[in-house]
Scaffold this active site. Sequence first.
Site, PDB file in Angstrom:
ATOM      1  N   ASP A 189       0.862  -1.165   0.000  1.00  0.00           N
ATOM      2  CA  ASP A 189       0.000   0.000   0.000  1.00  0.00           C
ATOM      3  C   ASP A 189       0.915   1.238   0.000  1.00  0.00           C
ATOM      4  O   ASP A 189       2.132   1.136   0.170  1.00  0.00           O
ATOM      5  CB  ASP A 189      -0.951  -0.022   1.213  1.00  0.00           C
ATOM      6  CG  ASP A 189      -2.170   0.855   0.968  1.00  0.00           C
ATOM      7  OD1 ASP A 189      -3.197   0.638   1.617  1.00  0.00           O
ATOM      8  OD2 ASP A 189      -2.099   1.743   0.085  1.00  0.00           O
TER       9      ASP A 189
HETATM   10  C1  GLC Z   1      -4.416   4.242  -0.177  1.00  0.00           C
HETATM   11  C2  GLC Z   1      -5.280   3.096   0.274  1.00  0.00           C
HETATM   12  C3  GLC Z   1      -5.403   1.992  -0.734  1.00  0.00           C
HETATM   13  C4  GLC Z   1      -5.324   2.567  -2.130  1.00  0.00           C
HETATM   14  C5  GLC Z   1      -3.913   3.094  -2.304  1.00  0.00           C
HETATM   15  C6  GLC Z   1      -3.703   3.721  -3.688  1.00  0.00           C
HETATM   16  O1  GLC Z   1      -3.649   4.709   0.902  1.00  0.00           O
HETATM   17  O2  GLC Z   1      -4.979   2.493   1.519  1.00  0.00           O
HETATM   18  O3  GLC Z   1      -6.639   1.319  -0.485  1.00  0.00           O
HETATM   19  O4  GLC Z   1      -5.593   1.575  -3.100  1.00  0.00           O
HETATM   20  O5  GLC Z   1      -3.566   4.040  -1.296  1.00  0.00           O
HETATM   21  O6  GLC Z   1      -4.483   4.864  -3.808  1.00  0.00           O
END
Ligand code: GLC
Length: 716
Positions: free
Chosen positions: A265
Amino acid sequence: MKQTELLAIIEKMSPKEKVDQLLQLAADFYTDNAEDRTGPMDNLNINETTIDNAGSILGVSGAQKAIDIQKNYIENNPHNLPTILMADIIHGFRTIFPIPLALGCTWNTDAVEEMASISALESSVSGLHLTFSPMLDLVRDPRWGRVLESTGEDPYLNSVYAKSMVKGYQGDNLKEDVTKVAACVKHFAAYGGAIGGRDYNTVDVSETTLREKYLPSYQAAIDAGAKLVMTAFNTIEGVPASGNKKLFRDVLRDEFEFKGPVISDWAAIKEMINHGVAANEKDAARLAIEAGVDIEMMTTCYDKHLLELIDEDAKYMDLLDEAVLRILELKNDLGLFENPYRGADPVKEKEVILSESHRESAREIAEKSMVLLENKEILPLDKTAKIAVFGPKATTGDLMGAWSWQGKFDEVITIAEGLVSKGEHVSVSTTNYDLFENTAESLVDAKELATTNDVVVLALGEADWMSGEAASRSDIKLPQSQIELFKIVRSVAKKVVVVLVNGRPLDLTDISEADAILEAWFPGTEGGNAVANILFGDVNPSGRLSMSFPENVGQVPVYYNTENTGRPYEAAPEEKYVSKYLDVSNYAKYPFGYGLSYSSVSYDNLALDKEIGEIEDTIKVTVTVTNQSDRLTTETIQVYTRDLVGETARPLKELKAFKQVELAANETKEVVIELETKKLAYVHQDLSWAVDAGEFNLMVGPNSRELKLAKSFSLR
Ligand code: GLC
């Protein structure tokens, strides 16, 4: 492309070119404006070559932009590799559907699959290859803002939706079918268990609970063929997911047999330093690559330190090659080597995006997702009634929720617009109603409208930023000003219908005197039309809660599938020394599976085709349901079981099957639901999944509380 050809490419790549493939950068680096930023932005201090060769990009949208970026990328890449364009298409691309927590209330897998399929079509025609969806975190704590993105509190129901979403996004032939996009399962694992419902907080669950409650939905998506898995921000057993070998090597790869790449993430690899588990970025890179995290989103621990690690120990080159191969295989599965532009089509984009048929689908699914919580014989409304609609959510386009990236407020049908289009005498206030404060003007306006109309439709709720990521709330009531507005309206109005727009279960104590309460969630682009169709009775509400609504936040976490405890309240409610609160009941105000309709349906003649079954068996459950109203209704028949004795304490009830049936006016139907006894498996003390022989209760009803019909059976 064959794997041998991919391996031949890897053979030719320099170590740095390989490391570049593991980096994912946001659109900012490739376009002139930040399109999709969902995390802290570091100064990454990377050079143009790294930017040109980063293996994937997050948050690009627009067919021509995608084509230009891909063309430029391939030309710049020493091996003419294509990039992958990924983004968060959580419940719709430009046509925004209800939030996933609302989709969870449809109990309609076809609807959820259709949502994913239309989302994929609009995304792919706009140049995207992969969506960071489905989010399959089981949730039990409405203080956590991201319950909005989950389908709810039940492992089985979440697993059913997981399959539908992956099928809708990916279809049956992802390589050739350019109307589909790859799906990404997130957040692995158990992100929804954040202590206190505080986002990014510690998760501390037993391995039994992890395996029995949290992991099944992720596994269902992987079994359905999801192509990517995203790490969670949290620790599991004290180890951050992005460096957790047990979770990713032992469970995800060995047990679940997931062969695709893992993506961190946003910044989650580098954040292992904050967790105090990595001493520095090099340590974070080591932990992550050893755990099998292949793509680093928006930090550069790999970019800066993987080559050093390789110089120190050749095993890291093997791990790097393994990661690059998985990334190239994903590009290959998407057909990007043969067709790097996939579905990107600037001409088709104009006709497909937000088409009438997509709007119609969004409306129908929104109608299926709304849950009628209270109705003191006021709904459905007569279209000739004198109706006033006002409140902070009445005329706003803020009906799409926190993850509606490409959705546009001005393309949303507001609640007021929906009602006006259906009703004959609907007055819409021109006064501004604020979410967080009442003005003298708004209160005068409210009283005036309330006293000069038959019915008030009061639209209350949250702003989109009040749920979703980084939006945890310690108090899950409506804002105080809205409670005051309700009380004032209640004191003078003949009838009050509250429509709620929110991304989490709320404490609704303060509006319990409403004549009706419709939980509309964040219903999406067609929300206003869906609300109107339900309030005027053109649609009979059929939504059933997939997450419990607590009496108050002090009850949290409150969910339906609880253990009996050693001192069950029900056994001795007068007793002091039993499991209870002194000041509130043990039970949710609105339980899992609950929802009203404009009909009443009776359940009779429950029968099982066998009282004694084998462990690997199917039990046919038969029940007769009768629609006792003169209007068509959709009933979700729910089947719960209780394993009376287990190696671990078994829940009082667990959803194991359900069937949604349409019943014409006054129609009686005999419904057969098959219960596979393998679904009665649970995690034993040795962490194995198994079904025990023994005694079971089986209960059937319209929700997890009204289970009037029950039968016993045994397995041997
Ligand atoms: C965010 C979220 C995740 C998302 C990623 C990309 O922090 O936790 O669910 O897909 O970043 O945007």
